[in-house]
Design an enzyme around this catalytic site. Structure first.
Site, PDB file in Angstrom:
ATOM      1  N   LYS A  83     113.228  34.831  20.734  1.00  0.00           N
ATOM      2  CA  LYS A  83     114.226  34.620  21.785  1.00  0.00           C
ATOM      3  C   LYS A  83     115.185  33.507  21.352  1.00  0.00           C
ATOM      4  O   LYS A  83     114.751  32.425  20.920  1.00  0.00           O
ATOM      5  CB  LYS A  83     113.496  34.224  23.063  1.00  0.00           C
ATOM      6  CG  LYS A  83     114.132  34.707  24.334  1.00  0.00           C
ATOM      7  CD  LYS A  83     113.170  34.499  25.500  1.00  0.00           C
ATOM      8  CE  LYS A  83     113.873  34.683  26.819  1.00  0.00           C
ATOM      9  NZ  LYS A  83     113.023  34.273  27.934  1.00  0.00           N
TER      10      LYS A  83
HETATM   11  O1  G3P Z   1     112.625  33.641  31.473  1.00  0.00           O
HETATM   12  C1  G3P Z   1     113.949  33.812  31.834  1.00  0.00           C
HETATM   13  C2  G3P Z   1     114.188  33.999  33.316  1.00  0.00           C
HETATM   14  O2  G3P Z   1     113.528  35.130  33.782  1.00  0.00           O
HETATM   15  C3  G3P Z   1     114.003  32.761  34.151  1.00  0.00           C
HETATM   16  O3  G3P Z   1     113.932  33.024  35.509  1.00  0.00           O
HETATM   17  O4  G3P Z   1     113.433  32.297  37.820  1.00  0.00           O
HETATM   18  O5  G3P Z   1     113.701  30.571  36.016  1.00  0.00           O
HETATM   19  O6  G3P Z   1     115.665  31.830  36.882  1.00  0.00           O
HETATM   20  P1  G3P Z   1     114.194  31.862  36.606  1.00  0.00           P
END
Ligand code: G3P
Length: 218
Positions: A83
């Site tokens: 990533k």
């Molecule tokens: O891992 C990337 C993403 O899914 C993060 O989500 O909830 O931290 O905005 P969030």
């Protein structure tokens, strides 16, 4: 649409794996930090639990370091997807690593223009963040629709991974928009099962069955 768990927590991954509907895992530096173990160690444990793509994110932000970190992560397991953040050096690293046959997931995507760059650099996955766009008053799902249209117009093979999903509606709308993958926290996967009419209906079926057969001694 494939369902990925957005967590580095081993208990959550074991519970998800047990249901048989988890196709892969995404992690990020924040999720890894929460578990308190070095990334290589935690990612190796995750690979033992889930048989599918596992995204592991670099923390370097400069091209050379991103590439060497990416190569190191890719060696942990054949299912690793490296990533990379959607910055200039990240796109450049994506091009290099993709050229070496290392699969990449370009993350922190907030515009279709950024998604176009990732596809051109050979990304295996693009991760647009739906929830974080909703958080700032935009319609995050419009981004998924826009990327799906652009990728389809030009036949890009990059998979759209709808990320930062916080609700069942986000999951359903991602699938409708044509996302290849939706990644979500454990609690969102758990919510996908629920409907009060399912519970009510099952309770009634079992009551009727018990009444008919238990009273007649069968
Ligand atoms: O891992 C990337 C993403 O899914 C993060 O989500 O909830 O931290 O905005 P969030």
């Amino acid at each position: 649409m494939k369902i990925f768990l957005d967590t580095a927590n081993l208990d959550e991954l074991r519970r998800g794996a047990d249901w048989g509907i988890v196709d892969g895992v995404t992690t990020n530096p924040s999720l890894i930090a929460k578990e308190g173990r070095p990334i290589e160690e935690q990612i190796a444990r995750i690979c033992d639990i889930i048989d599918g793509d596992i995204s592991a994110e670099v923390v370097a932000t400069e091209y050379e370091h991103m590439v060497s970190e990416g190569r190191k992560l890719a060696k942990i397991h054949k299912h690793i997807v490296v990533k990379l953040p959607l910055i200039r050096d990240g796109i450049k690293a994506c091009k290099t690593l993709s050229g070496e046959g290392i699969r990449t997931n370009v993350t922190l995507c907030f515009t279709a223009a950024q998604a176009l760059l990732a596809a051109k650099a050979g990304a295996y996955i693009i991760s647009p963040f739906v929830g974080r766009l909703d958080d700032i008053g935009l319609t995050g799902m419009d981004l998924i629709r826009s990327i799906a249209k652009i990728y389809s117009n030009y036949g890009f093979k990059t998979q759209i991974l709808s990320a930062s999903l916080r609700s069942t509606l986000h999951v359903v709308e991602s699938a409708e928009a044509g996302a290849h993958i939706g990644t979500m926290p454990f609690k969102v996967v758990d919510m996908l099962f629920n409907h009060p009419l399912t519970d009510k209906g099952l309770e009634q079926f079992l009551k009727d069955h018990a009444k008919a057969f238990q009273s007649s001694g069968q």
